[in-house]
Enzyme design. Structure first.
Site, PDB file in Angstrom:
ATOM      1  N   SER A  40       0.390  -0.650  -0.262  1.00 24.34           N
ATOM      2  CA  SER A  40      -0.155  -0.437  -0.161  1.00 24.34           C
ATOM      3  C   SER A  40       0.454   1.155   0.358  1.00 24.34           C
ATOM      4  O   SER A  40       1.532   1.406  -0.668  1.00 24.34           O
ATOM      5  CB  SER A  40      -0.663   0.020   1.218  1.00 24.34           C
ATOM      6  OG  SER A  40      -1.593   0.831   1.210  1.00 24.34           O
ATOM      7  N   SER A  41       0.345   1.817   0.847  1.00 25.99           N
ATOM      8  CA  SER A  41       1.421   3.378   0.544  1.00 25.99           C
ATOM      9  C   SER A  41       1.213   4.593   1.861  1.00 25.99           C
ATOM     10  O   SER A  41       0.121   4.335   2.670  1.00 25.99           O
ATOM     11  CB  SER A  41       0.492   4.396  -0.528  1.00 25.99           C
ATOM     12  OG  SER A  41       1.334   5.597  -0.123  1.00 25.99           O
ATOM     13  N   LYS A  68      -5.134   2.693  -2.715  1.00 28.78           N
ATOM     14  CA  LYS A  68      -4.285   1.883  -1.896  1.00 28.78           C
ATOM     15  C   LYS A  68      -4.954   1.256  -1.095  1.00 28.78           C
ATOM     16  O   LYS A  68      -5.180   0.455  -0.028  1.00 28.78           O
ATOM     17  CB  LYS A  68      -2.692   2.450  -2.270  1.00 28.78           C
ATOM     18  CG  LYS A  68      -2.446   3.061  -2.919  1.00 28.78           C
ATOM     19  CD  LYS A  68      -2.014   1.494  -3.368  1.00 28.78           C
ATOM     20  CE  LYS A  68      -0.095   1.495  -4.017  1.00 28.78           C
ATOM     21  NZ  LYS A  68       0.558   0.243  -4.206  1.00 28.78           N
ATOM     22  N   TYR A 128      -4.457   8.116  -6.743  1.00 29.20           N
ATOM     23  CA  TYR A 128      -3.636   7.018  -5.775  1.00 29.20           C
ATOM     24  C   TYR A 128      -3.908   6.045  -4.548  1.00 29.20           C
ATOM     25  O   TYR A 128      -4.425   5.169  -4.731  1.00 29.20           O
ATOM     26  CB  TYR A 128      -2.470   7.091  -5.653  1.00 29.20           C
ATOM     27  CG  TYR A 128      -1.424   6.523  -5.647  1.00 29.20           C
ATOM     28  CD1 TYR A 128      -0.468   5.434  -6.153  1.00 29.20           C
ATOM     29  CD2 TYR A 128      -0.504   6.449  -4.038  1.00 29.20           C
ATOM     30  CE1 TYR A 128       0.991   4.934  -6.242  1.00 29.20           C
ATOM     31  CE2 TYR A 128       0.530   5.893  -4.628  1.00 29.20           C
ATOM     32  CZ  TYR A 128       0.501   4.634  -5.411  1.00 29.20           C
ATOM     33  OH  TYR A 128       1.507   3.917  -4.657  1.00 29.20           O
TER      34      TYR A 128
END
Length: 259
Positions: free
Chosen positions: A150-151, A168, A164
């Site tokens: 993920s982020s 995620k 984005y």
């Protein structure tokens, strides 16, 4: 003559998407140091992929690179067949670890993001992860592990990252559901959420832009941006028996960014 109890166990095998550079490459190398062989994908940079294969082999482990666009679900049947053949060449029927790492970057304000851009992000970061994992489940050993990348942007908010980060975020929810639904097969599923990392991702902007690098460093408790080695080593550790009881978790690896 060794007995059955003293014979060496077969090497573990990982499948890593986006393994030709950055975090995926580093993960393959750290796993190789732990004796784990890798099947990894690349999209277009075959020369980079071949360099990773060579680097893994230098450790005594094995690796094979397979081309795949993880945003094209139509390619998944053929890819699964390639994986089966690669496993058979190694005398195996299944692999042990799946790392859904492949990704693309996107930077645009919410009101300027096009439908085409959003569809592209969806195909790679969620739909691709969903259906590739589904397609590969018959080849994943019971008791295996899945790591979805993920982020840190699902916790921290930066203008221009909403499409984005939203994809995620969907992967993080999917992770928890997979942990529950795959529990009967003893498959642990976790999310690793890196902070800003100095790679060529997003055109290398964290690595190559001194102003951005300083901005991130100043906002991070440990005082620097992340390096691929910070993430690859953590993923390889998470996949090891040392972390066998970690399941359904989102683990941020950001050095304490914006805490």
């Amino acid at each position: 003559m060794p007995t059955a109890d003293t014979q060496a166990k077969p090497a573990r095998i990982a499948l890593i998407t986006g393994g030709s550079r950055g975090i995926g490459r580093n993960t393959a190398l750290h796993l190789a140091q732990r004796g784990v062989d890798s099947i990894f994908t690349y999209n277009s940079r075959q020369a980079d992929a071949e360099q990773v294969v060579a680097a893994v082999r230098e450790t005594g482990s094995k690796a094979i690179a397979l081309q795949l666009d993880t945003g094209d679900t139509r390619a998944f049947d053929a890819f699964a067949k390639q994986v089966r053949h690669a496993l058979a060449d190694w005398g195996a029927e299944r692999f042990d670890y799946l790392v859904n790492n492949a990704g693309t970057s996107h930077h645009a304000p919410f009101d300027q993001t096009t439908e085409e851009e959003l569809d592209s992000l969806y195909n790679v970061h969620f739909k691709g992860v969903f259906f590739l994992t589904q397609k590969l489940l018959p080849l994943l050993n019971d008791g295996g592990r899945i790591v979805n990348i993920s982020s840190g942007l699902t916790r921290m908010t930066f203008p221009g990252s909403s499409p984005y980060a939203s994809m995620k975020g969907a992967v993080e929810v999917l992770t928890r559901y997979l942990a529950k639904e795959l529990g009967p097969r003893r498959i642990a599923v976790n999310t690793v959420a890196p902070g800003a990392v100095a790679t060529d991702f997003s055109g290398g902007m964290v690595r190559d832009n001194p102003e951005l690098n300083k901005l991130v460093s100043d906002a991070t408790a440990l005082g620097r941006v992340g390096l691929p080695d910070d993430i690859g080593s953590m993923i390889s550790s998470l996949l090891s028996e040392d972390n066998r009881w970690v399941n359904g978790q989102r683990i941020e690896v950001s050095g304490g960014a914006m805490v």
